[in-house]
Design an enzyme around this catalytic site. Sequence first.
Site, PDB file in Angstrom:
ATOM      1  N   LYS A 157     -12.393 -10.203  28.155  1.00  0.00           N
ATOM      2  CA  LYS A 157     -13.582 -10.912  27.658  1.00  0.00           C
ATOM      3  C   LYS A 157     -14.820  -9.987  27.602  1.00  0.00           C
ATOM      4  O   LYS A 157     -14.815  -8.898  28.185  1.00  0.00           O
ATOM      5  CB  LYS A 157     -13.835 -12.133  28.542  1.00  0.00           C
ATOM      6  N   ASN A 203     -15.342 -14.714  33.421  1.00  0.00           N
ATOM      7  CA  ASN A 203     -14.234 -14.474  34.364  1.00  0.00           C
ATOM      8  C   ASN A 203     -13.271 -13.397  33.872  1.00  0.00           C
ATOM      9  O   ASN A 203     -12.083 -13.428  34.149  1.00  0.00           O
ATOM     10  CB  ASN A 203     -13.514 -15.784  34.690  1.00  0.00           C
ATOM     11  N   TYR A 225     -10.633 -22.234  21.417  1.00  0.00           N
ATOM     12  CA  TYR A 225     -10.834 -23.043  22.624  1.00  0.00           C
ATOM     13  C   TYR A 225     -10.916 -24.539  22.313  1.00  0.00           C
ATOM     14  O   TYR A 225     -11.548 -25.287  23.066  1.00  0.00           O
ATOM     15  CB  TYR A 225     -12.093 -22.580  23.352  1.00  0.00           C
ATOM     16  N   HIS A 266      -8.584 -13.671  29.854  1.00  0.00           N
ATOM     17  CA  HIS A 266      -7.913 -14.929  29.500  1.00  0.00           C
ATOM     18  C   HIS A 266      -6.438 -14.639  29.301  1.00  0.00           C
ATOM     19  O   HIS A 266      -6.078 -13.568  28.802  1.00  0.00           O
ATOM     20  CB  HIS A 266      -8.496 -15.487  28.189  1.00  0.00           C
ATOM     21  N   GLU A 315      -1.878 -19.049  20.193  1.00  0.00           N
ATOM     22  CA  GLU A 315      -2.964 -18.067  20.323  1.00  0.00           C
ATOM     23  C   GLU A 315      -2.611 -16.751  19.618  1.00  0.00           C
ATOM     24  O   GLU A 315      -3.465 -16.158  18.957  1.00  0.00           O
ATOM     25  CB  GLU A 315      -3.280 -17.849  21.806  1.00  0.00           C
TER      26      GLU A 315
HETATM   27  P1  CMP Z   1     -10.080 -19.293  30.147  1.00  0.00           P
HETATM   28  O1  CMP Z   1      -8.858 -19.005  30.953  1.00  0.00           O
HETATM   29  O2  CMP Z   1     -10.375 -18.382  29.013  1.00  0.00           O
HETATM   30  O3  CMP Z   1     -10.006 -20.806  29.606  1.00  0.00           O
HETATM   31  C1  CMP Z   1     -11.158 -21.610  29.390  1.00  0.00           C
HETATM   32  C2  CMP Z   1     -12.420 -20.939  29.821  1.00  0.00           C
HETATM   33  O4  CMP Z   1     -13.541 -21.789  29.985  1.00  0.00           O
HETATM   34  C3  CMP Z   1     -12.208 -20.348  31.199  1.00  0.00           C
HETATM   35  O5  CMP Z   1     -11.330 -19.247  31.152  1.00  0.00           O
HETATM   36  C4  CMP Z   1     -13.633 -20.025  31.588  1.00  0.00           C
HETATM   37  O6  CMP Z   1     -14.113 -18.837  30.963  1.00  0.00           O
HETATM   38  C5  CMP Z   1     -14.414 -21.195  30.960  1.00  0.00           C
HETATM   39  N1  CMP Z   1     -14.851 -22.201  31.946  1.00  0.00           N
HETATM   40  C6  CMP Z   1     -16.101 -22.403  32.335  1.00  0.00           C
HETATM   41  N2  CMP Z   1     -16.188 -23.398  33.199  1.00  0.00           N
HETATM   42  C7  CMP Z   1     -14.951 -23.871  33.379  1.00  0.00           C
HETATM   43  C8  CMP Z   1     -14.411 -24.925  34.183  1.00  0.00           C
HETATM   44  N3  CMP Z   1     -15.166 -25.701  34.968  1.00  0.00           N
HETATM   45  N4  CMP Z   1     -13.070 -25.112  34.126  1.00  0.00           N
HETATM   46  C9  CMP Z   1     -12.296 -24.344  33.324  1.00  0.00           C
HETATM   47  N5  CMP Z   1     -12.779 -23.341  32.535  1.00  0.00           N
HETATM   48  C10 CMP Z   1     -14.098 -23.102  32.574  1.00  0.00           C
END
Ligand code: CMP
Length: 140
Positions: A11, A114, A51, A117, A128
Amino acid sequence: MTVERTYVMIKPDAVSRGLVGEIISRFERKGFKIKALKMFKFTRELAEEFYAEHKGKHFFNDLIEFITSGPVVAMVLEGENAVETVRIMIGITDGRRASPGSIRGDYALDITKNVVHASDSLKTAEREINLIFKPNEIVD
Ligand code: CMP
């Protein structure tokens, strides 16, 4: 055991922090093969499609702002049990609670920013991969 393909994406936070090589190297050392790799910047439209399952959730707008804020590095990884094993390697969504030793556990302190992904199921992986890569961008 079956050989699977999964979609992994480094990311914008990790790209700007210079963690691309470190993260790819972990997957290579684990034994996964890189079948496709590219850097690109999401348009808002593609990000919302990628998403789509999170549309309407309280974090959706922040997520779209973040994922479109800079380039990502996307890849297709192949190996035994790739979907589950890569998910274990990246750790749980919230970087503050992810286990040390996992990628998020070692590099993330946030739930939106974070670092990485990865697809959560074989079906999601197929969706995806097909959304981000053209067939001729994947090496056989
Ligand atoms: P990702 O695994 O890419 O999938 C959805 C993304 O939404 C997640 O990582 C985070 O970057 C973002 N996100 C932010 N807040 C939340 C939350 N409370 N629960 C899940 N995903 C979140």
